[in-house]
Design a protein around this motif. Structure first.
Motif, PDB file in Angstrom:
ATOM      1  N   HIS A 104      46.144  31.745  41.928  1.00 32.37           N
ATOM      2  CA  HIS A 104      46.375  32.834  42.881  1.00 32.37           C
ATOM      3  C   HIS A 104      45.302  33.917  42.742  1.00 32.37           C
ATOM      4  O   HIS A 104      44.850  34.485  43.753  1.00 32.37           O
ATOM      5  N   LEU A 105      44.915  34.210  41.501  1.00 30.61           N
ATOM      6  CA  LEU A 105      43.853  35.199  41.296  1.00 30.61           C
ATOM      7  C   LEU A 105      42.542  34.730  41.932  1.00 30.61           C
ATOM      8  O   LEU A 105      41.825  35.510  42.574  1.00 30.61           O
ATOM      9  N   LYS A 106      42.222  33.467  41.748  1.00 31.09           N
ATOM     10  CA  LYS A 106      40.978  32.930  42.324  1.00 31.09           C
ATOM     11  C   LYS A 106      41.008  33.014  43.846  1.00 31.09           C
ATOM     12  O   LYS A 106      39.988  33.307  44.482  1.00 31.09           O
ATOM     13  N   ALA A 107      42.163  32.760  44.429  1.00 35.73           N
ATOM     14  CA  ALA A 107      42.268  32.817  45.885  1.00 35.73           C
ATOM     15  C   ALA A 107      42.023  34.228  46.395  1.00 35.73           C
ATOM     16  O   ALA A 107      41.520  34.420  47.508  1.00 35.73           O
ATOM     17  N   ARG A 108      42.366  35.224  45.605  1.00 37.86           N
ATOM     18  CA  ARG A 108      42.228  36.616  46.031  1.00 37.86           C
ATOM     19  C   ARG A 108      40.884  37.215  45.627  1.00 37.86           C
ATOM     20  O   ARG A 108      40.369  38.095  46.320  1.00 37.86           O
TER      21      ARG A 108
ATOM     22  N   LEU B  14      46.795  41.350  40.714  1.00 38.49           N
ATOM     23  CA  LEU B  14      47.996  41.057  39.919  1.00 38.49           C
ATOM     24  C   LEU B  14      49.230  41.688  40.548  1.00 38.49           C
ATOM     25  O   LEU B  14      50.301  41.069  40.607  1.00 38.49           O
ATOM     26  N   ARG B  15      49.083  42.927  41.012  1.00 35.15           N
ATOM     27  CA  ARG B  15      50.227  43.581  41.647  1.00 35.15           C
ATOM     28  C   ARG B  15      50.614  42.844  42.928  1.00 35.15           C
ATOM     29  O   ARG B  15      51.801  42.669  43.220  1.00 35.15           O
ATOM     30  N   GLY B  16      49.642  42.401  43.694  1.00 41.70           N
ATOM     31  CA  GLY B  16      49.938  41.661  44.905  1.00 41.70           C
ATOM     32  C   GLY B  16      50.669  40.361  44.617  1.00 41.70           C
ATOM     33  O   GLY B  16      51.637  40.008  45.299  1.00 41.70           O
ATOM     34  N   ILE B  17      50.216  39.648  43.589  1.00 42.02           N
ATOM     35  CA  ILE B  17      50.883  38.387  43.217  1.00 42.02           C
ATOM     36  C   ILE B  17      52.322  38.661  42.804  1.00 42.02           C
ATOM     37  O   ILE B  17      53.253  37.949  43.202  1.00 42.02           O
ATOM     38  N   ALA B  18      52.527  39.712  41.998  1.00 42.23           N
ATOM     39  CA  ALA B  18      53.870  40.031  41.520  1.00 42.23           C
ATOM     40  C   ALA B  18      54.822  40.371  42.656  1.00 42.23           C
ATOM     41  O   ALA B  18      56.011  40.040  42.611  1.00 42.23           O
ATOM     42  N   SER B  19      54.290  41.023  43.701  1.00 47.25           N
ATOM     43  CA  SER B  19      55.160  41.436  44.803  1.00 47.25           C
ATOM     44  C   SER B  19      55.349  40.345  45.853  1.00 47.25           C
ATOM     45  O   SER B  19      56.353  40.352  46.575  1.00 47.25           O
TER      46      SER B  19
ATOM     47  N   ALA C  79      49.684  20.308  41.167  1.00 47.96           N
ATOM     48  CA  ALA C  79      48.363  20.792  41.572  1.00 47.96           C
ATOM     49  C   ALA C  79      47.699  21.585  40.452  1.00 47.96           C
ATOM     50  O   ALA C  79      46.465  21.635  40.363  1.00 47.96           O
ATOM     51  N   VAL C  80      48.501  22.215  39.614  1.00 44.44           N
ATOM     52  CA  VAL C  80      47.987  22.907  38.428  1.00 44.44           C
ATOM     53  C   VAL C  80      48.795  22.423  37.240  1.00 44.44           C
ATOM     54  O   VAL C  80      49.896  21.874  37.386  1.00 44.44           O
ATOM     55  N   GLU C  81      48.239  22.665  36.053  1.00 47.81           N
ATOM     56  CA  GLU C  81      48.896  22.129  34.863  1.00 47.81           C
ATOM     57  C   GLU C  81      50.195  22.855  34.548  1.00 47.81           C
ATOM     58  O   GLU C  81      51.205  22.244  34.223  1.00 47.81           O
ATOM     59  N   ASP C  82      50.189  24.189  34.619  1.00 46.18           N
ATOM     60  CA  ASP C  82      51.377  24.939  34.239  1.00 46.18           C
ATOM     61  C   ASP C  82      51.394  26.297  34.932  1.00 46.18           C
ATOM     62  O   ASP C  82      50.544  26.599  35.777  1.00 46.18           O
ATOM     63  N   TYR C  83      52.362  27.129  34.576  1.00 46.34           N
ATOM     64  CA  TYR C  83      52.551  28.421  35.232  1.00 46.34           C
ATOM     65  C   TYR C  83      51.338  29.326  35.017  1.00 46.34           C
ATOM     66  O   TYR C  83      50.941  30.068  35.920  1.00 46.34           O
ATOM     67  N   PHE C  84      50.746  29.273  33.835  1.00 41.92           N
ATOM     68  CA  PHE C  84      49.554  30.077  33.561  1.00 41.92           C
ATOM     69  C   PHE C  84      48.449  29.782  34.576  1.00 41.92           C
ATOM     70  O   PHE C  84      47.850  30.685  35.162  1.00 41.92           O
ATOM     71  N   PHE C  85      48.193  28.500  34.802  1.00 43.91           N
ATOM     72  CA  PHE C  85      47.119  28.131  35.732  1.00 43.91           C
ATOM     73  C   PHE C  85      47.500  28.423  37.187  1.00 43.91           C
ATOM     74  O   PHE C  85      46.626  28.621  38.034  1.00 43.91           O
ATOM     75  N   LEU C  86      48.818  28.455  37.469  1.00 40.83           N
ATOM     76  CA  LEU C  86      49.230  28.830  38.828  1.00 40.83           C
ATOM     77  C   LEU C  86      48.834  30.279  39.117  1.00 40.83           C
ATOM     78  O   LEU C  86      48.295  30.582  40.188  1.00 40.83           O
ATOM     79  N   ILE C  87      49.089  31.176  38.162  1.00 38.14           N
ATOM     80  CA  ILE C  87      48.705  32.576  38.349  1.00 38.14           C
ATOM     81  C   ILE C  87      47.193  32.690  38.465  1.00 38.14           C
ATOM     82  O   ILE C  87      46.668  33.431  39.312  1.00 38.14           O
TER      83      ILE C  87
END
Length: 502
Positions: free
Chosen positions: A94-98, A66-71, A83-91
């Motif tokens: 990113h979590l899944k990728a990490r 989460l900190r990495g995504i935020a920065s 590619a994703v439905e909304d901002y929630f699924f975008l985050i």
């Protein structure tokens, strides 16, 4: 007939749906709710670890991600692709990728977009209400200071658009101050309704996991969790309370703003607007246009209309989680805050600088005979007449003075002697000097010493109560700011501890 469910080869999202709904929602989320999204993720993660739903190692890995995504992810640069439905699924993507899908998906344990959304919206409203209340308090304090400055400055008070009685500018402002104080009360009450956390309601009915709703509320700076979980996702009274209070605030402010427009007109002229707040005509060099007052009026109307629109959108909606109360509606409501801020700032600037023109006030008092009511009252007290008889004598005097375009204290005594003798059958004991005193505006104000009046004693008491009220508002704000700062510090500390845990 074939089954359309089997024949459906369409792929989500439909391009038109993407452009007309999903993209605007995504852009609204990245504009208004990024910080709140992050706070909710961090608070929920801390709670999951503290309750043992996730272990410390899992919490650490998710916190680092989460900190990495935020920065590393700049929301302002994001473009919605579908590619994703909304901002929630975008985050979550990113979590899944990490972290991989298993660990990334564990952050969503015991929560839903339903409770997340309403928590986002409440956090957004709390932040905006903090600003709105600060600006309302600033206006309140300017009005109190101006009322103190002009507590004895005479004005013409109007009823039904006509000169009615003399009063003071401080007394008039006291009425504004008291209404504004009640409007601030309503905003604070609305804040109390907003200040209850929906997190933990999940979709509707909470969760079978041993979540700690109180802890999440504490970490996010809410006063408490909202009790009923269905209410968390269905009730919109936090919206209606907020915008209902805003609607009333700007309805009420619009009325004295209208008076400022009339009072500063050439024909009335009792309010002087300084040059810093005046625009000159492009073709008529003699004109002084107090244009800021016009902007106050129109911006107040716009704010009122935007707040009313929010109530209209909520009307006759189902008592459930529904899009009517969510992203696009919330963004529409934020426009009411934007114009509200402008009105409160500008009105505070105007009210701190305007002055009453004593010469115009004196002229208007002379022309309108508005002190004549005190003559009728004095005849009751000093001559033993009934008020109705005193009123008839005073009316005759006023008619005579107006007919000669005279000055009541100077030209009214002779008509008074005649009218009194005709009505009572004896001469009055009031001489010319006393008559002039009785019908002076200074005397009119000075003898109105009852509670709430413009006389010196009730005005002093009123001003003291306004100062105490201001101190109470400031204490309320300080307590809430302290609580929010402590919650933010606690959340940051607990989240940092997860990041640092290895």
């Amino acid at each position: 007939m074939s089954d359309p469910r089997h024949d459906d080869k369409s792929v989500f999202p439909d391009p038109v749906y993407k452009d007309t709904v999903l993209r605007p929602l995504f852009d609204g989320a990245k504009t208004h709710h990024v910080e709140a999204f992050g706070a909710i993720d961090r608070a929920h993660l801390v709670m999951l670890v503290e309750t043992g739903i996730l272990d410390a190692a899992q919490g650490h890995d998710i916190a680092v991600a989460l900190r990495g995504i935020a920065s590393e992810v700049d929301p302002t640069t994001l473009v919605y692709t579908g590619a994703v439905e909304d901002y929630f699924f975008l985050i979550e993507q990113h979590l899944k990728a990490r972290l991989g899908p298993d660990l990334a998906g564990r952050l969503h344990t015991a929560r839903s977009r339903n409770d997340i959304d309403h928590t986002l919206f409440k956090l957004g409203l709390k932040a905006r209400l903090d600003v709105l209340l600060a600006k309302a308090r600033a206006l309140y304090d300017v009005l109190v200071a101006t009322a103190e400055r002009d507590k004895a400055v005479l004005i013409v008070a109007y009823t039904h658009g006509q000169p009615a009685q003399p009063s003071t500018f401080g007394h008039y402002l006291g009425a504004m101050i008291e209404v504004l104080g009640r409007d601030i009360d309503r905003l604070q009450q609305a804040y109390g309704i907003v200040d209850q956390s929906p997190m933990g309601a999940a979709a509707i009915t909470t969760s079978g996991f041993p979540i700690d709703r109180e802890r999440v509320a504490e970490l996010l700076g809410f006063a408490a969790p909202l009790q009923n979980s269905y209410s968390c996702i269905a009730a919109v009274d936090y919206i209606t309370a907020t915008y209902g209070a805003i609607e009333l605030l700007f309805l009420h402010l619009g009325r004295p703003i209208q008076d400022l427009q009339v009072w500063s007109s050439f024909e009335v002229g009792q309010l002087y607007v300084p040059n810093a707040l005046v625009q000159i005509s492009s073709i008529m060099p003699q004109k002084r246009n107090p244009v800021p007052i016009e902007h106050l009026r129109l911006l107040s109307s716009q704010t009122f209309g935007r707040a009313r629109a929010m109530l209209d959108v909520m009307h006759n909606t189902p008592f459930t989680d529904m899009n009517d109360s969510e992203g696009e509606t919330q963004a529409m409501g934020y426009q009411a805050f934007d114009s509200a801020y402008r009105v409160l700032d500008l009105l505070a600037a105007v009210m701190g600088q305007v002055r009453i023109d004593p010469a115009r006030v004196a002229t208007n008092i002379r022309r309108s005979c508005i002190t004549i009511t005190e003559l009728a009252d004095s005849l009751v007290r000093q001559e033993g007449l009934s008020f109705r008889q005193g009123h008839e004598i005073a009316a005759a005097v006023a008619r005579a003075v107006v007919a000669m375009d005279g000055d009541l204290p100077v030209d009214g005594f002779a008509p008074f002697i005649t009218a009194f003798a005709q009505a009572v059958g004896r001469p009055s004991r009031i001489d010319a000097t006393r008559f002039a005193e009785l019908v002076s505006p200074e005397h009119f104000v000075a003898v109105r010493t009852r509670f709430g009046g413009p006389g010196p004693a009730p005005m002093a008491a009123a001003l003291e109560s306004y100062r105490q009220r201001s101190a109470g508002f400031a204490a309320w704000a300080a307590a809430h700011a302290t609580a929010q700062a402590q919650a933010t510090a606690e959340l940051n500390s607990r989240f940092d501890a997860l990041v640092g845990a290895a």
